[in-house]
Design a protein around this motif. Structure first.
Motif, PDB file in Angstrom:
ATOM      1  N   LYS B  20      27.552  11.013 -32.135  1.00 50.44           N
ATOM      2  CA  LYS B  20      26.921  10.663 -33.408  1.00 50.44           C
ATOM      3  C   LYS B  20      27.354  11.683 -34.448  1.00 50.44           C
ATOM      4  O   LYS B  20      27.339  12.884 -34.207  1.00 50.44           O
ATOM      5  CB  LYS B  20      25.388  10.716 -33.254  1.00 50.44           C
ATOM      6  N   SER B  21      27.784  11.183 -35.609  1.00 45.28           N
ATOM      7  CA  SER B  21      28.091  12.146 -36.671  1.00 45.28           C
ATOM      8  C   SER B  21      27.419  11.729 -37.964  1.00 45.28           C
ATOM      9  O   SER B  21      27.156  10.551 -38.200  1.00 45.28           O
ATOM     10  CB  SER B  21      29.598  12.282 -36.855  1.00 45.28           C
ATOM     11  N   PHE B  22      27.115  12.717 -38.769  1.00 45.00           N
ATOM     12  CA  PHE B  22      26.539  12.499 -40.100  1.00 45.00           C
ATOM     13  C   PHE B  22      27.551  13.010 -41.108  1.00 45.00           C
ATOM     14  O   PHE B  22      27.841  14.203 -41.119  1.00 45.00           O
ATOM     15  CB  PHE B  22      25.234  13.270 -40.256  1.00 45.00           C
ATOM     16  N   GLY B  23      28.039  12.117 -41.945  1.00 43.92           N
ATOM     17  CA  GLY B  23      29.067  12.546 -42.877  1.00 43.92           C
ATOM     18  C   GLY B  23      30.225  13.106 -42.082  1.00 43.92           C
ATOM     19  O   GLY B  23      30.770  12.426 -41.213  1.00 43.92           O
ATOM     20  N   GLY B  24      30.570  14.357 -42.287  1.00 41.95           N
ATOM     21  CA  GLY B  24      31.698  14.931 -41.553  1.00 41.95           C
ATOM     22  C   GLY B  24      31.292  15.716 -40.311  1.00 41.95           C
ATOM     23  O   GLY B  24      32.144  16.074 -39.519  1.00 41.95           O
ATOM     24  N   TYR B  62      17.900   6.447 -34.893  1.00 45.13           N
ATOM     25  CA  TYR B  62      19.317   6.486 -35.255  1.00 45.13           C
ATOM     26  C   TYR B  62      20.069   5.545 -34.334  1.00 45.13           C
ATOM     27  O   TYR B  62      19.625   5.264 -33.233  1.00 45.13           O
ATOM     28  CB  TYR B  62      19.918   7.884 -35.057  1.00 45.13           C
ATOM     29  N   ASP B  65      27.037   6.386 -32.547  1.00 42.63           N
ATOM     30  CA  ASP B  65      28.363   5.876 -32.886  1.00 42.63           C
ATOM     31  C   ASP B  65      29.041   5.366 -31.618  1.00 42.63           C
ATOM     32  O   ASP B  65      29.745   4.377 -31.638  1.00 42.63           O
ATOM     33  CB  ASP B  65      29.219   6.980 -33.508  1.00 42.63           C
TER      34      ASP B  65
END
Lengths: 325, 507
Positions: B20-24, B62, B65
């Motif tokens: 999982k990523s948020f923005g970068g 959430y 990804d």
């Protein structure tokens, strides 16, 4: 937190874009409205019309510059519309009795500032809800306007005084615009560059943290209402001079426009977030809405409806852009 | 205890390849996480290690990804906490969200209300009866008609747990459940956890408190910077092992107290009384760290709030550098050179949506003036200076306080008070909700400021912290002081955790 879509829009990644929009989105909307209006109405860009837009805006603008302090500190002031009427009748009485213009203006400002102080004291001292206190005090203030004028409107027939509302500097810049300009600069300095302004943000952002940091929460809250009252007094002078008459029944609904300008300009109703330039843009947008619809020949009934819808739209846009809050 | 065989099919929750990523920034990178049925499983890691992100994916807040989750052997995917609860997974959040004006029964059965027959009218009698039965099951003697707002935090938490079980939860996630509980309430929570375990409920237990983990958990997993590090049975590791897994380096000592010269008396209170505390007298010397220990609600924090002018004092005298002073509100206290780090960072420490710069300079604006205006250049320089000194990790001093991690937020609070160069620094739970790395940094800072001549009063519910950091410990019991222990006694072994606890319980 934002969703992890890494799409690029306009060459920026989404996070940067949303930050950019949060700061300047409202400016784009204003520019967009300018463009649309100048294309769709040939009269829009005429000097006469533009000065007209700005001088209508001036009155609301001065009110909004006061309102932004109150909302940022976590309050609301519904009494400013009735303060316009009280200012107007006060000016009428003083002018009739003495003919002294500065005295009349000072009297109007003092009486409105005094009622601002009273609002603030009631709210801060007894911890009552600003909405309820000012909802009630507006009745008192409007009633007082009727009492001192005996309920009558009367013409002032004072051409010198009416110059404040209708005259122009070098025959080009209307005085109300100059007054708005001056008030805006004062408001900017006060909110963004002084201790008091910082305290307004702290009190609205988190009143407990402000207290624990040694902020004088009581006078900060009272101060915000004093400023709002003062601005209502100044706006009252402009209004009275423009109609050149003392009327106890004017100013109804003016608080709505002032609140709307703040909100469109990015002021958070939860308190603690606002800027003076944003508020100014909010004021101009409202002016453009009125002017644009007049030019396009939309009836005033529909104008009211449109204004309501546009305010809802602006708030919705702001909420979507600031989703993480 | 039921026999535990090391079979592969007794895994109740199996997360594979979670990313999982948020923005970068990658919050989770290809993480594997498995929990065995019927165990209390500790999930460890510094703040920002990815624990909360994974838990939020599990309860559907959430979307991952990448990665797959199996729950009870079946593929599992939910779109929100409501679906997770229906599937059998409940989470007890660190900050409880309760409806203050609902009764206990109403809040347990919120969204599952009993009605008369098929009518839309509520059957309150039935709801109350069922709630009373549940409360009895958990040995919890409360009237189900009491409003939630009347409960203590520990009681509300217990209600949340009861609610989870009544929804037939087979997996309960507890995020820092003891962060606001005293030792007695913690003991009660642990008994409840054992009770749940015996009913076959599996628990994921997130906490920063090592001794608790060894007390209540069976197995562990450690995350670091969004990556899975290790997992296993707790019987096979020591606290030191776990800490070094979390920080990725050996920590010599969690409490690096540096002894420094103790000078004359700076601050003294005599016979202080107020709501929740009576007849408190003590003094603090220059360069001394005075620890206040006691159960939550024993009057430690209340005394500090009284001294700082946040709550009224009914009697008593306060002396600063030998002179009696009167403090009516926090402003007086700050003007006299007293600063206080509040235990409740979110409500009393920070304006979360204002910038780090504004938060730090708020109590110090008096010193940042140029005529009537704020000297903005000086402000920026000084804020950058102090936050740099305290190593606050942030992209810019214009970032919202909201965007920082707990440890960094606490360092911002420290910055704002240290910038005012106080003579007396009161720290109420200075490391609550702060990760291990930031914790030892804060402890090192405390030593440093004591060495510079500040008098420090620290309140903490963590005994190791109080024992490790204090030159002297005062122990509270039900609003009064009940004993004093010197650092020498701890160092030479005449006093230990048990001595202190015994005094906290009034012996």
């Amino acid at each position: 937190m934002e969703k992890a879509n890494e799409k690029k829009i306009l060459g920026m990644d989404q996070h940067d874009l949303s930050l950019f929009m949060k700061r300047y989105g409202i400016v784009f909307i204003m520019v967009g409205m300018f463009l649309i209006l100048s294309v769709s109405s040939p009269n829009f860009l005429k000097i006469n019309n533009i000065t007209n837009v700005f001088s209508t805006v001036a009155l609301n603008g001065v009110l909004a510059m006061g309102m932004v302090f109150v909302i940022t500190a976590g309050g609301i002031d519904l009494s400013i519309g009735s303060m316009l009427a009280l200012a107007s009748t006060t000016i009428g009485i003083v002018l009739q009795a003495t003919g002294n213009i500065p005295l009349a203006c000072i009297a109007a400002i003092i009486i409105c500032t005094f009622f601002g102080l009273l609002n603030g004291l009631l709210i801060a001292k007894f911890d009552m809800f600003p909405f309820v206190v000012t909802l009630a005090s507006q009745l008192v203030i409007r009633g007082l306007g009727y009492v001192i004028s005996g309920g009558y409107s009367f013409a002032l027939a004072n051409p010198k005084f009416s110059k404040i509302g209708l005259g122009k500097l070098w025959n080009a810049i209307p005085y109300p615009i100059l007054i708005l300009f001056g008030i805006t600069i004062l408001a900017f300095i006060l909110l963004h560059q002084t201790k008091f302004g910082r305290y307004i943000y702290a009190v609205g952002g988190n009143i407990n943290a402000a207290t624990a940091s040694g902020v004088n929460v009581f006078w900060t809250r009272v101060g915000s209402f004093i400023i709002s009252g003062f601005c209502a007094g100044v706006a009252g002078i402009i209004m009275t001079a423009r109609i050149n008459a003392a009327q106890p029944n004017i100013g109804i609904g003016y608080e709505t426009d002032a609140i709307a300008a703040c909100v469109i300009g990015g002021t958070s109703f939860a308190g603690g977030i606002s800027t003076i330039p944003g508020t100014l843009v909010g004021i101009i947008i409202i002016g453009l809405i009125y002017n644009g619809m007049n030019l396009l020949g939309i009836s005033s009934y529909w104008q009211t409806i449109c204004k309501g819808l546009i305010i809802i739209g602006a708030v919705m846009l702001d909420t979507i852009i600031n989703k993480k809050r | 205890m039921p026999e535990k065989k090391q079979e592969t099919n007794n895994i109740i929750l199996d997360c594979q390849g979670m990313s999982k990523s948020f923005g970068g920034t990658h919050a989770l990178k290809d993480v594997t996480f498995q929990v065995k049925k019927g165990q209390v499983h500790a999930l460890l890691g510094e703040n920002g290690a990815g624990k909360s992100t994974l838990m939020k994916i599990i309860i559907g807040l959430y979307k991952a990804d990448k990665g797959t989750i199996f729950f009870e052997g079946k593929p599992y995917q939910v779109n929100g906490p409501a679906e997770a609860i229906r599937a059998g997974i409940s989470m007890i959040h660190q900050e409880l969200n309760t409806e203050p004006y609902l009764s206990i029964a109403e809040s347990i059965f919120l969204n599952r209300e009993d009605v008369h027959g098929k009518s839309p009218f509520l059957n309150k009698k039935e709801t109350n009866r069922k709630a009373a039965e549940l409360l009895r099951q958990f040995d919890f003697n409360l009237n189900p008609k009491i409003l939630m707002e009347e409960l203590t935090l520990a009681q509300s938490q217990m209600i949340e747990i009861i609610k989870a079980v009544s929804c037939n939860a087979r997996l309960v996630i507890m995020d820092e459940p003891t962060s606001s509980l005293d030792s007695e309430e913690t003991g009660r929570l642990f008994r409840t956890i054992r009770n749940l375990q015996s009913q076959g409920v599996t628990i994921i237990y997130i906490s920063h408190r090592m001794e608790e983990i060894f007390q209540v958990c069976d197995s562990y997993s450690v995350f670091r910077d969004g990556v899975f590090v290790n997992s296993g049975e707790l019987t096979e590791v020591t606290t030191g092992d776990l800490i070094s897994m979390m920080v990725g380096r050996k920590v010599e000592s969690v409490f690096p107290k540096v002894d420094c010269e103790i000078g004359e008396v700076v601050f003294k209170v005599e016979g202080l009384s107020g709501k929740g505390f009576r007849d408190i007298s003590f003094e603090v010397h220059r360069g001394e760290i005075l620890g206040l220990s006691g159960l939550v609600g024993s009057g430690r924090s209340e005394t500090m709030r009284g001294i700082f002018g946040m709550d009224p004092l009914t009697s008593g005298k306060i002396y600063l550098e030998g002179k009696e002073i009167i403090i009516k509100n926090p402003r007086d206290a700050i003007n006299k050179g007293i600063a206080m780090i509040n235990e409740d960072r979110k409500n009393f420490g920070l304006c979360l949506f204002r910038s780090l710069r504004e938060n730090v300079s708020l109590p110090n604006l008096r010193k940042l003036h140029k005529g009537t205006l704020i000297n903005q250049n000086k402000e920026k320089t000084e804020v950058r200076d102090i936050t740099g000194q305290l190593r606050v990790k942030t992209a810019s001093i214009e970032a919202d306080a909201f965007s920082l991690s707990g440890g960094n937020q606490q360092k911002v609070v420290l910055s704002k008070w240290l910038m005012s160069k106080p003579k007396v620094l009161i720290m109420d739970e200075p490391t609550r909700g702060v990760d291990v790395g930031a914790k030892s940094e804060i402890h090192a800072l405390m030593s440093k400021f004591a060495a510079e001549g500040m008098a420090i009063i620290v309140v903490s519910s963590e005994l190791p912290e109080i024992m490790g950091m204090s030159d002297r410990i005062l122990i509270y019991h039900e609003g009064r002081l009940n004993g004093e222990i010197a650092r020498e006694d701890i160092l030479n072994g005449t006093a230990d955790q048990e001595t202190i606890l015994a005094k906290e319980f009034g012996e």
